[in-house]
Scaffold this motif. Sequence first.
Motif, PDB file in Angstrom:
ATOM      1  N   ALA A 175      11.416  -7.769  13.155  1.00 28.66           N
ATOM      2  CA  ALA A 175      11.096  -7.647  11.736  1.00 28.66           C
ATOM      3  C   ALA A 175      11.435  -6.270  11.209  1.00 28.66           C
ATOM      4  O   ALA A 175      11.272  -5.256  11.900  1.00 28.66           O
ATOM      5  CB  ALA A 175       9.606  -7.928  11.506  1.00 28.66           C
ATOM      6  N   VAL A 176      11.940  -6.248   9.967  1.00 30.55           N
ATOM      7  CA  VAL A 176      12.070  -5.023   9.192  1.00 30.55           C
ATOM      8  C   VAL A 176      10.875  -5.007   8.244  1.00 30.55           C
ATOM      9  O   VAL A 176      10.688  -5.931   7.451  1.00 30.55           O
ATOM     10  CB  VAL A 176      13.378  -4.988   8.390  1.00 30.55           C
ATOM     11  CG1 VAL A 176      13.443  -3.719   7.530  1.00 30.55           C
ATOM     12  CG2 VAL A 176      14.583  -5.064   9.324  1.00 30.55           C
ATOM     13  N   GLU A 177      10.037  -3.973   8.332  1.00 28.50           N
ATOM     14  CA  GLU A 177       8.801  -3.925   7.554  1.00 28.50           C
ATOM     15  C   GLU A 177       8.903  -2.894   6.432  1.00 28.50           C
ATOM     16  O   GLU A 177       9.423  -1.792   6.623  1.00 28.50           O
ATOM     17  CB  GLU A 177       7.611  -3.595   8.451  1.00 28.50           C
ATOM     18  CG  GLU A 177       7.333  -4.673   9.495  1.00 28.50           C
ATOM     19  CD  GLU A 177       6.148  -4.324  10.384  1.00 28.50           C
ATOM     20  OE1 GLU A 177       5.611  -3.198  10.246  1.00 28.50           O
ATOM     21  OE2 GLU A 177       5.760  -5.174  11.216  1.00 28.50           O
ATOM     22  N   LEU A 178       8.396  -3.277   5.279  1.00 29.45           N
ATOM     23  CA  LEU A 178       8.296  -2.386   4.127  1.00 29.45           C
ATOM     24  C   LEU A 178       6.832  -2.355   3.704  1.00 29.45           C
ATOM     25  O   LEU A 178       6.257  -3.380   3.347  1.00 29.45           O
ATOM     26  CB  LEU A 178       9.165  -2.899   2.973  1.00 29.45           C
ATOM     27  CG  LEU A 178       9.075  -2.143   1.645  1.00 29.45           C
ATOM     28  CD1 LEU A 178       9.485  -0.679   1.817  1.00 29.45           C
ATOM     29  CD2 LEU A 178       9.942  -2.819   0.592  1.00 29.45           C
TER      30      LEU A 178
ATOM     31  N   LEU B  73      20.344  -4.127   6.794  1.00 27.26           N
ATOM     32  CA  LEU B  73      19.122  -4.890   7.071  1.00 27.26           C
ATOM     33  C   LEU B  73      17.945  -4.299   6.301  1.00 27.26           C
ATOM     34  O   LEU B  73      17.106  -5.035   5.757  1.00 27.26           O
ATOM     35  CB  LEU B  73      18.826  -4.899   8.565  1.00 27.26           C
ATOM     36  CG  LEU B  73      19.695  -5.802   9.440  1.00 27.26           C
ATOM     37  CD1 LEU B  73      19.415  -5.548  10.918  1.00 27.26           C
ATOM     38  CD2 LEU B  73      19.462  -7.272   9.117  1.00 27.26           C
ATOM     39  N   ILE B  74      17.870  -2.960   6.238  1.00 26.04           N
ATOM     40  CA  ILE B  74      16.800  -2.309   5.483  1.00 26.04           C
ATOM     41  C   ILE B  74      16.917  -2.650   3.998  1.00 26.04           C
ATOM     42  O   ILE B  74      15.913  -2.876   3.312  1.00 26.04           O
ATOM     43  CB  ILE B  74      16.839  -0.785   5.701  1.00 26.04           C
ATOM     44  CG1 ILE B  74      16.487  -0.453   7.164  1.00 26.04           C
ATOM     45  CG2 ILE B  74      15.896  -0.070   4.733  1.00 26.04           C
ATOM     46  CD1 ILE B  74      16.676   1.012   7.517  1.00 26.04           C
TER      47      ILE B  74
ATOM     48  N   ASP C 178       0.822  -1.212   0.000  1.00 30.62           N
ATOM     49  CA  ASP C 178       0.000   0.000   0.000  1.00 30.62           C
ATOM     50  C   ASP C 178       0.855   1.260   0.000  1.00 30.62           C
ATOM     51  O   ASP C 178       0.418   2.330  -0.454  1.00 30.62           O
ATOM     52  CB  ASP C 178      -0.939   0.005   1.204  1.00 30.62           C
ATOM     53  CG  ASP C 178      -1.960  -1.122   1.142  1.00 30.62           C
ATOM     54  OD1 ASP C 178      -2.336  -1.513   0.017  1.00 30.62           O
ATOM     55  OD2 ASP C 178      -2.363  -1.617   2.221  1.00 30.62           O
ATOM     56  N   ASN C 179       2.087   1.156   0.537  1.00 28.28           N
ATOM     57  CA  ASN C 179       2.995   2.299   0.571  1.00 28.28           C
ATOM     58  C   ASN C 179       4.418   1.772   0.710  1.00 28.28           C
ATOM     59  O   ASN C 179       4.638   0.548   0.674  1.00 28.28           O
ATOM     60  CB  ASN C 179       2.643   3.233   1.745  1.00 28.28           C
ATOM     61  CG  ASN C 179       2.563   2.470   3.065  1.00 28.28           C
ATOM     62  OD1 ASN C 179       3.545   1.880   3.510  1.00 28.28           O
ATOM     63  ND2 ASN C 179       1.380   2.478   3.691  1.00 28.28           N
ATOM     64  N   THR C 180       5.377   2.643   0.836  1.00 31.01           N
ATOM     65  CA  THR C 180       6.782   2.223   0.981  1.00 31.01           C
ATOM     66  C   THR C 180       7.347   2.644   2.336  1.00 31.01           C
ATOM     67  O   THR C 180       8.553   2.878   2.464  1.00 31.01           O
ATOM     68  CB  THR C 180       7.633   2.815  -0.163  1.00 31.01           C
ATOM     69  OG1 THR C 180       7.491   4.238  -0.159  1.00 31.01           O
ATOM     70  CG2 THR C 180       7.216   2.251  -1.500  1.00 31.01           C
ATOM     71  N   ASN C 181       6.462   2.737   3.349  1.00 25.47           N
ATOM     72  CA  ASN C 181       6.919   3.092   4.691  1.00 25.47           C
ATOM     73  C   ASN C 181       7.806   1.974   5.249  1.00 25.47           C
ATOM     74  O   ASN C 181       7.536   0.792   5.038  1.00 25.47           O
ATOM     75  CB  ASN C 181       5.729   3.305   5.621  1.00 25.47           C
ATOM     76  CG  ASN C 181       4.865   4.470   5.158  1.00 25.47           C
ATOM     77  OD1 ASN C 181       5.257   5.234   4.287  1.00 25.47           O
ATOM     78  ND2 ASN C 181       3.673   4.600   5.752  1.00 25.47           N
ATOM     79  N   ILE C 182       8.851   2.387   5.986  1.00 24.44           N
ATOM     80  CA  ILE C 182       9.785   1.425   6.564  1.00 24.44           C
ATOM     81  C   ILE C 182       9.774   1.553   8.080  1.00 24.44           C
ATOM     82  O   ILE C 182       9.831   2.662   8.633  1.00 24.44           O
ATOM     83  CB  ILE C 182      11.213   1.652   6.016  1.00 24.44           C
ATOM     84  CG1 ILE C 182      11.259   1.297   4.522  1.00 24.44           C
ATOM     85  CG2 ILE C 182      12.234   0.813   6.786  1.00 24.44           C
ATOM     86  CD1 ILE C 182      12.593   1.548   3.887  1.00 24.44           C
TER      87      ILE C 182
END
Length: 562
Positions: free
Chosen positions: A371-374, A360-361, A312-316
């Motif tokens: 967790a690393v979330e995208l 990691l990102i 839905d978006n590219t928020n990290i």
Amino acid sequence: MVLSVLLAVAGAFCGVVPYFAVSRIIVLVCGRQYELAPIALWALAALLGYLGSTWFGTASTMLSHRSAFTILKNIRTELTEKLARVPMGYILDTPSGKFKTMLVDTVEKLELPLAHMIPELTANILVPIFMLAYLFVLDWRMALISLITVPIGLVCYMGMMKDYEARYNRVLDAGKNMDAAIVEYIGGIEVIKAFNQGTASYAKYSDAVKENEAAKATWFRQTNGFYIAGIAIMPSCLLGVLPLGAWLFQRGSITAPALITCMILALGLVSPLIQALRYTDSLAMVDSTVKEIAGLLEAEELHRPAQSVRLDNTNISLRDVSFGYGNQEVLHRVSFDVVPGGMTAIVGPSGSGKSTVARLIASFWEADNGAVELGGVDVRNIPLSQVMDTVAYVSQDNFLFHLTVKENIRLGRPDATDEEVFAAAKLASCHDFITALPKGYDTLVGDGGGSLSGGERQRIAIARAILKDSPVVVLDEATAFTDPENEAVIQASINRLVQGKTLIVIAHRLSTIVHADRIVVLDHGQVEALGTHEELLVSCPLYRELWNAHISAKDTGEEDAL
């Protein structure tokens, strides 16, 4: 490969024909049958057998080479694809010389057994089997006595094989370590010369060369005695065939034609077996080579799905992320959100884990915990290619390939037109110096970009990231070691790169991130504080200390410049 083996078998059949033909010619001559026709017929049979053996052998070798090179190509392709799927830590922990040795030298070692050993070993085993079978048809006693030297030769062979695998593995390991040391030595030759460290004083290199020499010398010393004894004893089958044959002939137990044929066949019985035994090294090499290749192919991968995920978006965001190198954990439950469409800076003392977070990102590694979330999705549930398309990573030591400047920039987007490449270069402030090069954009940059300065390489790397046009940009201390003149140019290039994008900056010089929307302060792998520059100067002693140290160093540098 199957057809190659069948042709080798056909060649083996043809290879037996000359022995039979020669024995028949000798029988005819000894029997005073001097007619030209039967002798010429057997001579023609010997010639056709020889030509057939040569033709089938050549065809078998051509097919086996074609199959071998196809297999080697597939292995190398699979190995390089595997390297793209393993964590970056696996690659960084392995000397580059070892990867070079595996991809080039180790895989190439399979060419000999694949192209030669399989078909030729088949022929070298089948020929004596055919001969021995016919010997038993002629006279079982002569057949058995012709094998009398084989057990003795095999005893020598067994002596050669004692601890063979361990000794041969030492030779292989020594060779690989020497290759890795040579690559490292050549890569560091500038430092070695600068500090007057010659080959003799470069301990790692010289020790690797000495170990390689010692391993091979020990292997030859412990192996060659048995090998020479074996190949000297095994062909001596006539020592038994001639006395027994003469005795049987005198007693009338064997005819002259049969005796002559047995002697001719006995002469050709052992030679193919010796040739087959010469593939011992190849067999041992195949085992160790396959294990080494399998070690890489079975290495743990970044486990990612194949199908793209709707974001839905590219928020990290990082959620309780922990990560370690080996058994040493360097990040401990790190959590923060990257400002969407803004600038998030990560600062901290050396060794605090800043670059680890950046990698990691970028999915160079996977978090051990958390967790690393995208876009709200754990990156472990997103295809690696999709993450790579979304995140552009620019480090302080971006690598340039031995290609033209244009092709190095085009790596950001392979389908980009020349005009798009030129536009990206202009935005990265490198168009002017590129056009001043001898061949402009078609100038080769040299290995690792060695023909360019550090600042020029950095700007080309930024142009590559601009061309990629990813919505998220990670700058891992991209201006850490640039001079003040280049820093201003590179900073301007970065500003154009990140317009309208989410920017994550690993900051070395705090003056470049004072306007960041959010600053994350790391210390010993943990989040010490979050906030803007002004907020952290008030609330975070560590950030205030880092800022004061930066200002002091900057003032000192300006005074030195004056």
